[in-house]
Design an enzyme around this catalytic site. Structure first.
Site, PDB file in Angstrom:
ATOM      1  N   TYR A   1       6.076   3.664 -58.827  1.00 19.63           N
ATOM      2  CA  TYR A   1       7.460   3.269 -58.522  1.00 19.63           C
ATOM      3  C   TYR A   1       7.787   1.905 -59.160  1.00 19.63           C
ATOM      4  O   TYR A   1       8.856   1.724 -59.744  1.00 19.63           O
ATOM      5  CB  TYR A   1       7.591   3.221 -57.007  1.00 19.63           C
ATOM      6  CG  TYR A   1       8.957   2.934 -56.444  1.00 19.63           C
ATOM      7  CD1 TYR A   1       9.961   3.901 -56.446  1.00 19.63           C
ATOM      8  CD2 TYR A   1       9.229   1.699 -55.855  1.00 19.63           C
ATOM      9  CE1 TYR A   1      11.204   3.637 -55.885  1.00 19.63           C
ATOM     10  CE2 TYR A   1      10.460   1.428 -55.290  1.00 19.63           C
ATOM     11  CZ  TYR A   1      11.448   2.394 -55.306  1.00 19.63           C
ATOM     12  OH  TYR A   1      12.678   2.126 -54.735  1.00 19.63           O
TER      13      TYR A   1
ATOM     14  N   LYS B   1      10.653   1.319 -61.861  1.00 15.18           N
ATOM     15  CA  LYS B   1      11.783   0.468 -61.486  1.00 15.18           C
ATOM     16  C   LYS B   1      11.949  -0.710 -62.437  1.00 15.18           C
ATOM     17  O   LYS B   1      13.067  -1.133 -62.721  1.00 15.18           O
ATOM     18  CB  LYS B   1      11.622  -0.008 -60.041  1.00 15.18           C
ATOM     19  CG  LYS B   1      11.922   1.082 -59.009  1.00 15.18           C
ATOM     20  CD  LYS B   1      13.270   1.736 -59.236  1.00 15.18           C
ATOM     21  CE  LYS B   1      13.835   2.425 -58.024  1.00 15.18           C
ATOM     22  NZ  LYS B   1      15.097   3.135 -58.337  1.00 15.18           N
TER      23      LYS B   1
HETATM   24  P1  NAD Z   1      17.680   7.807 -49.931  1.00 14.30           P
HETATM   25  O1  NAD Z   1      16.436   8.616 -49.907  1.00 14.30           O
HETATM   26  O2  NAD Z   1      18.490   7.685 -48.706  1.00 14.30           O
HETATM   27  O3  NAD Z   1      18.645   8.273 -51.096  1.00 14.30           O
HETATM   28  C1  NAD Z   1      18.197   8.771 -52.322  1.00 14.30           C
HETATM   29  C2  NAD Z   1      18.962  10.042 -52.610  1.00 14.30           C
HETATM   30  O4  NAD Z   1      18.584  10.519 -53.901  1.00 14.30           O
HETATM   31  C3  NAD Z   1      18.633  11.164 -51.610  1.00 14.30           C
HETATM   32  O5  NAD Z   1      19.817  11.635 -51.016  1.00 14.30           O
HETATM   33  C4  NAD Z   1      17.934  12.204 -52.457  1.00 14.30           C
HETATM   34  O6  NAD Z   1      18.183  13.543 -52.045  1.00 14.30           O
HETATM   35  C5  NAD Z   1      18.489  11.931 -53.828  1.00 14.30           C
HETATM   36  N1  NAD Z   1      17.620  12.405 -54.885  1.00 14.30           N
HETATM   37  C6  NAD Z   1      16.272  12.283 -54.966  1.00 14.30           C
HETATM   38  N2  NAD Z   1      15.803  12.853 -56.076  1.00 14.30           N
HETATM   39  C7  NAD Z   1      16.868  13.361 -56.732  1.00 14.30           C
HETATM   40  C8  NAD Z   1      17.022  14.049 -57.954  1.00 14.30           C
HETATM   41  N3  NAD Z   1      15.971  14.347 -58.711  1.00 14.30           N
HETATM   42  N4  NAD Z   1      18.260  14.396 -58.348  1.00 14.30           N
HETATM   43  C9  NAD Z   1      19.339  14.107 -57.582  1.00 14.30           C
HETATM   44  N5  NAD Z   1      19.251  13.451 -56.397  1.00 14.30           N
HETATM   45  C10 NAD Z   1      18.030  13.079 -55.979  1.00 14.30           C
HETATM   46  O7  NAD Z   1      17.227   6.347 -50.423  1.00 14.30           O
HETATM   47  P2  NAD Z   1      18.051   4.995 -50.666  1.00 14.30           P
HETATM   48  O8  NAD Z   1      17.314   3.933 -49.940  1.00 14.30           O
HETATM   49  O9  NAD Z   1      19.488   5.145 -50.438  1.00 14.30           O
HETATM   50  O10 NAD Z   1      17.739   4.743 -52.218  1.00 14.30           O
HETATM   51  C11 NAD Z   1      18.719   4.724 -53.228  1.00 14.30           C
HETATM   52  C12 NAD Z   1      18.144   4.028 -54.453  1.00 14.30           C
HETATM   53  O11 NAD Z   1      17.849   2.666 -54.157  1.00 14.30           O
HETATM   54  C13 NAD Z   1      16.833   4.631 -54.956  1.00 14.30           C
HETATM   55  O12 NAD Z   1      16.810   4.593 -56.365  1.00 14.30           O
HETATM   56  C14 NAD Z   1      15.783   3.699 -54.397  1.00 14.30           C
HETATM   57  O13 NAD Z   1      14.595   3.728 -55.148  1.00 14.30           O
HETATM   58  C15 NAD Z   1      16.512   2.380 -54.500  1.00 14.30           C
HETATM   59  N6  NAD Z   1      16.005   1.341 -53.616  1.00 14.30           N
HETATM   60  C16 NAD Z   1      16.267   1.372 -52.290  1.00 14.30           C
HETATM   61  C17 NAD Z   1      15.791   0.343 -51.485  1.00 14.30           C
HETATM   62  C18 NAD Z   1      16.091   0.313 -50.016  1.00 14.30           C
HETATM   63  O14 NAD Z   1      15.786  -0.712 -49.372  1.00 14.30           O
HETATM   64  N7  NAD Z   1      16.686   1.343 -49.444  1.00 14.30           N
HETATM   65  C19 NAD Z   1      15.023  -0.686 -52.020  1.00 14.30           C
HETATM   66  C20 NAD Z   1      14.791  -0.702 -53.380  1.00 14.30           C
HETATM   67  C21 NAD Z   1      15.301   0.304 -54.172  1.00 14.30           C
END
Ligand code: NAD
Length: 306
Positions: free
Chosen positions: A164, A168
């Site tokens: 990851y 990233k």
């Molecule tokens: P989440 O799991 O709630 O949302 C991610 C969404 O992406 C899900 O609804 C999932 O179904 C969808 N998804 C996954 N694989 C997919 C694919 N191949 N095609 C289409 N859709 C797909 O997570 P989140 O926390 O809202 O994360 C959103 C983004 O932010 C991600 O890229 C995550 O890595 C990044 N991120 C989040 C955090 C955090 O604190 N939440 C921290 C760092 C980075």
């Protein structure tokens, strides 16, 4: 009161918009006048399975509130189909939010090729495929805005997340280059490392902390960056969450120039080590050093101390 930032007449694609941050972006842009493509594969946070419900629920919510949205259920690995959905439904694409993501956390010792590859497919290839498909439209209309999603894990590293983290940080290089290639066409690309309560974080953080990290609190920065009024901020990296926003930049030590001849030995490097790692007079580069210039300068020096 300041004028509300609006997105009327614009088309926004949000990947992974069935929940978490993606849902917050999608509902926001729809509430500010944009037509939104709500993409979500609807799988688990580990990237298993799929379900059309995730995207449908958000589309229905947007429509019930009087907004315009269509669902797309493709994996971002087929990002071109997601952009096609925007073109077919709304005739254009203005803003792309590459947000979809999954986790495959495992210590490096136990990492399997499958865990590595899937993370790269979703985060890196997925962001590439959507941006690549949107690019000709952005260039032609001389307007485009891209947000890519990195993570603190990518910027700083995090135990159990080599796959990851690598994917990233790739988002940072990808964004920096998109910004350079897009500048001439009024295409701005920025990358965020968000922190927010979602199904991704709910298993690793306590509820009282999660309550302070609403996904909605990441949205205002993203809105500012993708708005048409943002003509200056591109290729930038931001950390955002819990109400805090900060910009990151590269810092290079002023460094040490060594003579490039037989005296350029490991001992000569050690002799100057303190200068190599001295950040007291830093540079903030947005491109590589001028190595040819430095090489010329180096030729003017006497032999290195050993
Ligand atoms: P989440 O799991 O709630 O949302 C991610 C969404 O992406 C899900 O609804 C999932 O179904 C969808 N998804 C996954 N694989 C997919 C694919 N191949 N095609 C289409 N859709 C797909 O997570 P989140 O926390 O809202 O994360 C959103 C983004 O932010 C991600 O890229 C995550 O890595 C990044 N991120 C989040 C955090 C955090 O604190 N939440 C921290 C760092 C980075």
């Amino acid at each position: 009161m300041a004028e509300q930032l609006r997105f009327d007449g614009q088309v926004v694609v949000v990947t992974g918009a069935g929940g978490g941050l993606g849902k917050a972006y999608a509902t926001f842009f729809a509430s500010r006048g944009a037509s939104v493509v709500v993409n979500d594969l609807g799988g688990s946070f580990k990237g298993e399975g799929q379900d059309t419900k995730a995207a449908d629920v958000v589309v229905n919510e947007i429509k019930a509130a009087g907004g315009k949205a269509v669902a797309n259920y493709d994996t971002v690995e087929n990002g071109d189909r997601i952009i096609d959905t925007a073109i077919k439904a709304f005739g254009r694409i203005d803003i792309l939010i590459n947000n979809a993501g999954i986790l495959r956390d495992i210590s490096f010792k136990n990492m399997k090729d499958q865990d590595w590859d899937l993370i790269f497919k979703v985060h890196v290839k997925g962001s590439y495929k959507t941006a690549r498909a949107a690019w000709p439209y952005f260039r032609k209309q001389k307007f485009g805005r891209v947000i890519n999603t990195a993570s603190a894990a990518g910027l700083y590293g995090n135990f159990g997340q080599t796959n990851y983290s690598a994917a990233k940080l790739a988002m940072v290089g990808f964004t920096e280059t998109l910004a350079k290639e897009g500048a001439k066409y009024n295409i701005a690309a920025n990358v965020i490392a968000p922190i927010a309560a979602s199904r991704m974080t709910e298993t690793v953080m306590p509820p009282d902390v999660l309550a302070l990290m609403k996904p909605e609190w990441v949205v205002p920065l993203v809105a500012v960056l993708v708005h048409k009024n943002n003509t200056t901020e591109s290729g930038s990296i931001f950390e955002v969450g819990g109400g805090f926003i900060s910009k990151l930049r590269w810092e290079r030590s002023s460094g040490q120039l060594l003579k490039c001849d037989d005296s350029y030995t490991p001992s000569a490097v050690l002799k100057k080590w303190n200068q190599v790692v001295d950040f007291s007079n830093p540079q903030y580069p947005s491109g590589p050093n001028d190595f040819l210039g430095l090489l010329e300068e180096s030729q003017k020096l006497g032999p290195n101390e050993q």
